[in-house]
Scaffold this motif. Structure first.
Motif, PDB file in Angstrom:
ATOM      1  N   ILE A 162     -14.826  -3.991  -6.104  1.00  0.00           N
ATOM      2  CA  ILE A 162     -13.511  -3.779  -6.720  1.00  0.00           C
ATOM      3  C   ILE A 162     -13.606  -3.923  -8.235  1.00  0.00           C
ATOM      4  O   ILE A 162     -13.054  -3.112  -8.979  1.00  0.00           O
ATOM      5  CB  ILE A 162     -12.472  -4.764  -6.132  1.00  0.00           C
TER       6      ILE A 162
ATOM      7  N   ASN B  55      -6.560   6.304  -3.126  1.00  0.00           N
ATOM      8  CA  ASN B  55      -7.011   5.193  -2.280  1.00  0.00           C
ATOM      9  C   ASN B  55      -7.643   4.085  -3.108  1.00  0.00           C
ATOM     10  O   ASN B  55      -7.445   2.898  -2.832  1.00  0.00           O
ATOM     11  CB  ASN B  55      -7.983   5.684  -1.217  1.00  0.00           C
ATOM     12  N   ASP B  56      -8.425   4.459  -4.119  1.00  0.00           N
ATOM     13  CA  ASP B  56      -9.045   3.464  -4.998  1.00  0.00           C
ATOM     14  C   ASP B  56      -7.990   2.646  -5.739  1.00  0.00           C
ATOM     15  O   ASP B  56      -8.076   1.416  -5.812  1.00  0.00           O
ATOM     16  CB  ASP B  56      -9.970   4.138  -6.011  1.00  0.00           C
TER      17      ASP B  56
ATOM     18  N   GLU C  57      -6.158   0.260  -3.449  1.00  0.00           N
ATOM     19  CA  GLU C  57      -6.989  -0.916  -3.168  1.00  0.00           C
ATOM     20  C   GLU C  57      -6.989  -1.887  -4.346  1.00  0.00           C
ATOM     21  O   GLU C  57      -6.919  -3.105  -4.159  1.00  0.00           O
ATOM     22  CB  GLU C  57      -8.423  -0.474  -2.853  1.00  0.00           C
TER      23      GLU C  57
ATOM     24  N   ARG D 263     -13.227  -3.506   0.612  1.00  0.00           N
ATOM     25  CA  ARG D 263     -14.398  -3.595  -0.261  1.00  0.00           C
ATOM     26  C   ARG D 263     -14.587  -5.031  -0.728  1.00  0.00           C
ATOM     27  O   ARG D 263     -13.652  -5.820  -0.735  1.00  0.00           O
ATOM     28  CB  ARG D 263     -14.212  -2.696  -1.478  1.00  0.00           C
TER      29      ARG D 263
ATOM     30  N   ARG E 178      -9.600  -7.080   2.213  1.00  0.00           N
ATOM     31  CA  ARG E 178      -9.974  -5.869   1.493  1.00  0.00           C
ATOM     32  C   ARG E 178     -10.989  -5.055   2.284  1.00  0.00           C
ATOM     33  O   ARG E 178     -11.769  -5.590   3.065  1.00  0.00           O
ATOM     34  CB  ARG E 178     -10.596  -6.252   0.143  1.00  0.00           C
TER      35      ARG E 178
ATOM     36  N   ARG F  60       0.828  -1.211   0.000  1.00  0.00           N
ATOM     37  CA  ARG F  60       0.000   0.000   0.000  1.00  0.00           C
ATOM     38  C   ARG F  60       0.865   1.266   0.000  1.00  0.00           C
ATOM     39  O   ARG F  60       0.601   2.199  -0.756  1.00  0.00           O
ATOM     40  CB  ARG F  60      -0.918   0.018   1.219  1.00  0.00           C
TER      41      ARG F  60
END
Length: 189
Positions: free
Chosen positions: A172, A146-147, A150, A167, A165, A127
């Protein structure tokens, strides 16, 4: 009476045990490697191995932390031309031989706090490098960064691995499609 035992500094013994565990985990697999195999390969009693590493999971986590430490030291911040994406991609290539042990970590995430902590550290490294790379390449919008972070984590980990995750897999995939469409519309418009 003379001492029959050789006094070996703790760090040296830990290095020997981690090297042996890594070699055996990679060649035989984690499940087929017994703690006694590791002790035997270093020439120590089983009890001595358990003194350094109380469980096999502790050994796996320590091995992963050692691998990640070496990767971080090998290509420090500003290395590889300064581009964090280059460091990340080099790191992914370097970690490729450990792929099966990475999957073993996934199997143990809910059972072992020490393995979960080592895994979290690995993912934090991914990350951080992705985020640094996005800033390096001029993506200033926090939400977009951030998207993308991820998305990269999902690609690294795999969509079917639970509990990693923020999400769902569906979200995703939708996000990926949205980003691709936006990028396509920008280049076509």
């Amino acid at each position: 009476m003379p001492r029959n035992r050789q006094v070996i500094p703790r760090e040296q013994r830990v290095d020997e045990l981690l090297a042996a565990a890594t070699e055996l985990f990679l060649s035989r697999g984690y499940a087929k490697t017994r703690m006694s195999d590791i002790a035997k390969s270093v020439g120590v009693a089983n009890a001595a191995l358990y003194w350094y590493f109380p469980t096999k999971e502790d050994l796996l986590a320590a091995m992963w932390n050692r691998v990640l430490d070496r990767e971080i030291e090998r290509v420090p911040a500003g290395g590889a031309g300064g581009d964090p994406f280059d460091r990340l991609l080099e790191g992914f290539a370097d970690l490729r031989p450990y792929r099966q042990l990475h999957m073993t970590m996934h199997e143990l995430l809910t059972e072992s706090e020490v393995v979960a902590a080592a895994h979290d550290r690995l993912i934090a490294w991914v990350r951080d490098l992705v985020d640094e790379g996005l800033v390096f390449h001029g993506l200033e919008n926090d939400a977009d960064r951030n998207d993308v972070v991820e998305l990269v984590v999902v690609l690294f980990e795999g969509l079917n691995v639970p509990g990693i995750r923020a999400r769902t897999a569906s979200e995703i995939v939708q996000l990926l499609l949205d980003k691709i469409l936006v990028a396509y519309e920008t280049t076509e418009g």
